[in-house]
Design an enzyme around this catalytic site. Sequence first.
Site, PDB file in Angstrom:
ATOM      1  N   LYS A 256       4.091  30.154   3.484  1.00  0.00           N
ATOM      2  CA  LYS A 256       3.092  29.643   2.024  1.00  0.00           C
ATOM      3  C   LYS A 256       1.432  30.065   3.044  1.00  0.00           C
ATOM      4  O   LYS A 256       0.796  30.220   2.211  1.00  0.00           O
ATOM      5  CB  LYS A 256       3.123  28.234   1.791  1.00  0.00           C
TER       6      LYS A 256
ATOM      7  N   SER B  59      -1.623  26.912  -5.532  1.00  0.00           N
ATOM      8  CA  SER B  59      -1.270  28.727  -5.304  1.00  0.00           C
ATOM      9  C   SER B  59      -1.525  29.329  -6.980  1.00  0.00           C
ATOM     10  O   SER B  59      -1.904  30.655  -7.227  1.00  0.00           O
ATOM     11  CB  SER B  59       0.813  29.102  -5.497  1.00  0.00           C
TER      12      SER B  59
ATOM     13  N   ARG C 116       1.846   1.426  15.114  1.00  0.00           N
ATOM     14  CA  ARG C 116       1.186   1.527  13.856  1.00  0.00           C
ATOM     15  C   ARG C 116       2.348   0.086  13.407  1.00  0.00           C
ATOM     16  O   ARG C 116       2.773  -0.586  13.789  1.00  0.00           O
ATOM     17  CB  ARG C 116       1.974   1.808  12.399  1.00  0.00           C
TER      18      ARG C 116
ATOM     19  N   GLU D 295      11.944  13.553  -0.284  1.00  0.00           N
ATOM     20  CA  GLU D 295      11.003  12.358  -0.976  1.00  0.00           C
ATOM     21  C   GLU D 295       9.506  13.125  -0.958  1.00  0.00           C
ATOM     22  O   GLU D 295       8.692  13.055  -1.342  1.00  0.00           O
ATOM     23  CB  GLU D 295      11.037  10.981  -0.687  1.00  0.00           C
TER      24      GLU D 295
ATOM     25  N   HIS E 147      15.244  12.519  11.949  1.00  0.00           N
ATOM     26  CA  HIS E 147      13.871  13.345  12.410  1.00  0.00           C
ATOM     27  C   HIS E 147      13.648  11.984  12.357  1.00  0.00           C
ATOM     28  O   HIS E 147      12.085  11.513  13.755  1.00  0.00           O
ATOM     29  CB  HIS E 147      13.105  14.427  12.442  1.00  0.00           C
ATOM     30  N   HIS E 148      13.285  11.447  11.344  1.00  0.00           N
ATOM     31  CA  HIS E 148      12.667   9.587  11.708  1.00  0.00           C
ATOM     32  C   HIS E 148      13.101   8.372  12.381  1.00  0.00           C
ATOM     33  O   HIS E 148      12.591   8.036  12.482  1.00  0.00           O
ATOM     34  CB  HIS E 148      12.536   9.256  10.003  1.00  0.00           C
TER      35      HIS E 148
ATOM     36  N   THR F 211       6.842  27.105   5.339  1.00  0.00           N
ATOM     37  CA  THR F 211       6.361  26.249   5.284  1.00  0.00           C
ATOM     38  C   THR F 211       4.157  27.759   5.921  1.00  0.00           C
ATOM     39  O   THR F 211       3.870  27.010   5.271  1.00  0.00           O
ATOM     40  CB  THR F 211       6.105  25.064   5.802  1.00  0.00           C
TER      41      THR F 211
ATOM     42  N   HIS G  99      12.879  11.775   3.776  1.00  0.00           N
ATOM     43  CA  HIS G  99      12.693  12.569   4.072  1.00  0.00           C
ATOM     44  C   HIS G  99      12.594  14.382   2.451  1.00  0.00           C
ATOM     45  O   HIS G  99      11.074  14.721   2.547  1.00  0.00           O
ATOM     46  CB  HIS G  99      13.689  13.714   4.616  1.00  0.00           C
TER      47      HIS G  99
ATOM     48  N   SER H  83      13.624   6.079 -14.179  1.00  0.00           N
ATOM     49  CA  SER H  83      12.067   6.730 -15.067  1.00  0.00           C
ATOM     50  C   SER H  83      11.838   8.111 -13.807  1.00  0.00           C
ATOM     51  O   SER H  83      11.552   8.975 -14.772  1.00  0.00           O
ATOM     52  CB  SER H  83      10.521   5.260 -14.539  1.00  0.00           C
ATOM     53  N   SER H  84      11.268   8.092 -12.548  1.00  0.00           N
ATOM     54  CA  SER H  84      11.908   9.438 -12.261  1.00  0.00           C
ATOM     55  C   SER H  84      13.127  10.431 -12.863  1.00  0.00           C
ATOM     56  O   SER H  84      12.565  11.671 -12.906  1.00  0.00           O
ATOM     57  CB  SER H  84      11.588   9.261 -10.292  1.00  0.00           C
TER      58      SER H  84
ATOM     59  N   HIS I 288       0.518  -1.193   0.398  1.00  0.00           N
ATOM     60  CA  HIS I 288       0.204  -0.034   0.280  1.00  0.00           C
ATOM     61  C   HIS I 288       0.741   1.546   0.058  1.00  0.00           C
ATOM     62  O   HIS I 288       0.959   2.301  -0.692  1.00  0.00           O
ATOM     63  CB  HIS I 288      -0.805   0.079   1.796  1.00  0.00           C
TER      64      HIS I 288
ATOM     65  N   TYR J 265       9.334  16.074   0.280  1.00  0.00           N
ATOM     66  CA  TYR J 265       8.722  16.872  -0.148  1.00  0.00           C
ATOM     67  C   TYR J 265       8.928  16.747  -2.140  1.00  0.00           C
ATOM     68  O   TYR J 265       7.864  17.527  -2.223  1.00  0.00           O
ATOM     69  CB  TYR J 265       9.638  18.327   0.244  1.00  0.00           C
TER      70      TYR J 265
ATOM     71  N   TRP K 153       6.842  -0.398   3.823  1.00  0.00           N
ATOM     72  CA  TRP K 153       7.263   0.684   2.459  1.00  0.00           C
ATOM     73  C   TRP K 153       8.649   1.340   3.207  1.00  0.00           C
ATOM     74  O   TRP K 153       9.488   1.880   2.140  1.00  0.00           O
ATOM     75  CB  TRP K 153       6.667   2.015   2.120  1.00  0.00           C
TER      76      TRP K 153
ATOM     77  N   ASP L  10       6.757  21.160 -26.578  1.00  0.00           N
ATOM     78  CA  ASP L  10       5.771  19.745 -25.845  1.00  0.00           C
ATOM     79  C   ASP L  10       7.953  20.022 -24.720  1.00  0.00           C
ATOM     80  O   ASP L  10       7.851  21.255 -24.670  1.00  0.00           O
ATOM     81  CB  ASP L  10       6.605  19.165 -27.439  1.00  0.00           C
TER      82      ASP L  10
END
Lengths: 531, 377
Positions: free
Chosen positions: A336, A273, A455, A260, A307-308, A333, A258, A174-175, A81, A262, A146, A110
């Site tokens: 924004k 925006s 979790r 990722e 921080h993880h 943040t 991390h 790909s990315s 998931h 963002y 994950w 293009d």
Amino acid sequence: MSTEITHGDVHEEHHDHGPDKGLMRWVTTTNHKDIGTLYLWLAFIMLLVGGAMAMVIRLELFQPGLQWVEPQFFNQMTTLHGLIMVFGAIMPAFVGLANWLVPIMIGAPDMALPRMNNWSFWILPFAFTMLASTLFMEGGGPAFGWTFYAPLSTTFAPDSTDFFIFAVHLMGISSVMGAINVIATILNMRAPGMTLMKMPLFVWTWLITAYLLIAVMPVLAGVVTMMLTDRHFGTSFFDAAGGGDPVLFQHVFWFFGHPEVYIMILPAFGIISAIVPTFARKPLFGYSSMVYASASIALLSFMVWAHHMYTVGMPVAGELYFMYATILISVPTGVKVFNWVATMWRGSMTFETPMLWALGFIIMFTIGGFSGLMLGVAPVDTQYHDTYFVVAHFHYVLVTGALFSIIAAFYYWVPKWTGHMYDERLGKIHFWWSTISVNLLFFPQHFVGLAGMPRRIPDYSLQFAEFNAISSIGGFAFGLAQVFFLYIVIKTIRGGVKATDKVWEGATGLEFEQLPSPPPYHSFTVAPQVK
Amino acid sequence: MTFDKLPGRWLASLSGLISVLVAFSAQAEYELNMTQGVTPISQEIYNLHMIVFWICVVIGIGVFGAMGWSILYHRKSKGAQAANFHESTTIEIVWTVVPLLILIAIAIPATATLLNLENTDNADIEIQVTGIQWKWKYTYLDEGVTFVSSLAQESRDVMNSDPTGHENYLLDVDKPIVLPINKKIRFLFNSDDVIHAWWVPELAVKQDALPGFINDSWAIIEEPGVYRGQCAELCGKDHGFMPIVVHAVGEDEYAQWIAEKKAEAAEVAAMAAQEFSMQDLIAQGETVYQANCAACHGPTGAGIPGAFPAMTGSAIVTGPIDAHIDIVLNGKAGTAMAAYKGQLSDVDLAAVITFERNSLGNSVGDLVQPSAIKNAR
Ligand SMILES: [Cu+2]
């Protein structure tokens, strides 16, 4: 004026450049609009597949006891998931939006590298087929979350892990190709007069996102390769018995992981925006501070990964540093969010479906931001870490954040893409249905998390039963709402009230001001002039 | 009191709502918020949690209030005309600097708490906590007491049917860990296999147990009681089924418990010298197997194809007994099969090996005595 010029071009000189017919159109296409559509459909399919797995999770957690699935299968569901939603739904959806929108926003005909564009997309269906096929292998699919922490994902993992590793490599390739394409397009193909500081924020945030992707996807590829050699070629990167360190895995993973997160939220900032000024009929407040805030968020995102890992046993100086750097991110943040609110302030607001989703985004993303600030405070994270409080936090930023922005973008730009207005009544039903159910789904998870529910558990003790039942009901309703969305999407593509070229009264930007709805297959073959 | 007037009604229903909420939260407080716990650190952490929470609430009221105001009053349907301002350096600076100051205000107490949390010096008692798929081993380093604690059988029995009504379902163990109150206890964490995390919310201790490295943490428990927790790091199939139960007791009771544990250990050691009958070993082995081996090899010995081998008909289990003894004692490096010589007594090992050979669909017919295990160690 220029609209007419574009039309003229298509009809008189390029009439042989229409799309091919049939399936091969989609396989061989190098057209940014076609590829954008492919990405968006892939993302939608993956959303439904990953969502189905979430339904299995919520079904098992509906009441205490093991009723539906075995714990090992449950772990495969949580793992896939997460992987499918991150790499299959959210990221491809943003790439799809970039494909559709970046060229028509900057006045380019293009993407800069159209053939590579085709390849970046067509790798993905194979990657996800390979990933999903692990479920049918002996020993089952990946069941280590994950985040695939070693050594659960190395020494203790099923054989299918090698397929997982290869699938991640493909997604990474790909990315990175997609990101190179975005950067090359934005830096080289802007219409005359479109200076960097005149670019729409969606283009800006994607430019920054693309740099993040190029910086961190190779790190992800590196960490899975280290897993592969640990598993098969006798290295011990993550095995203490051979001189390695399992915590090294986490450092490398989160150095990717991390930024990722963002990657999955910066383009959302760009979308919001664009939408808020249109429906407030007022220019975006603080454009340049929005650009600087996005850039500083991106820079800071490289400096906060641990921080993880507050409970992993880091030196206290490290924990202090990561705590300070982490809570610092709430400053840009916050800027924004304040800018969006200031844009609405003394505007002339209307509340069409895209605006509703954007407002929902602002409120619920901010809630996710608050829990993020709380999680950043290292000593308190001792209690939050690896509980449902974290699950609630990242679903607020990724579902009511990233996903809501993608849905908002769909309603906002689909009239431009298809030339058809979506059904306003159905769009509003979709919004309210999703918003109410998603809060039933994720808000109670704050409570069970604070009360001590870890979790990634397939079963829980009795005091968590009520909130889990509520959460599951919300989950089923939210899942159904997205099937309803599928109906809306198909209905809109098939027909609907004809959209005007400008679509929205307050819309600005080249795509609304200079292109018809729908735009021709090849647009801006002559570059527009930007004042 | 008259409820005729609208404000009166509002007030009445509001106070009704509040009293319901208060009643609900009083009865269910533990289910909604973080525990205040029973250690100085847990209290500090709780306070910090509440401070940051209220700061968020205040900011939220400001932001959502302004947003709500615009939504209500600056709407086109009310004839609002859009203003055209879109920049203000002053405002931008204000809403950069003010949050920064708030963050500093949070960082100061957070730093103090973190330094305190990480200070494990001058402990009175040291206990080693080892995570093992899917149980915890506790070793009292000063006393030489050691035992393994796993999920209580009662929870296992009901998990596939309906656990409602079973108090402490999934939060109960066969052998709780007993700790004295008002002593500084230092925990040393490590793991035999994957990463686990030992977490007891009331003690505000959550620390990863890593294979090959040692982490530490500490607690001073101020109130006697029973405190329950769980593994907090995904550690495989039965991650959800490795709870922790702490009994915090007075000093005398603690000393008595230590003495009992030592006597128990001596008794177990003495038993190892005895000879057992096949029946006794199989009966004892069944219990050991269900508690220690069934999670992987299955309650009936069928295993899980592709992950954990079946015991029924296994070449090792039905082959020469020495190889069987060897794999159970020493495990197999690089696989989930752990070395059980550090976890089980000679009697339990002899029992479980004999059980596997003569049950679960196998009937080899031989047995092993505890003395043979002792020699094989
Ligand atoms: Cu564990």
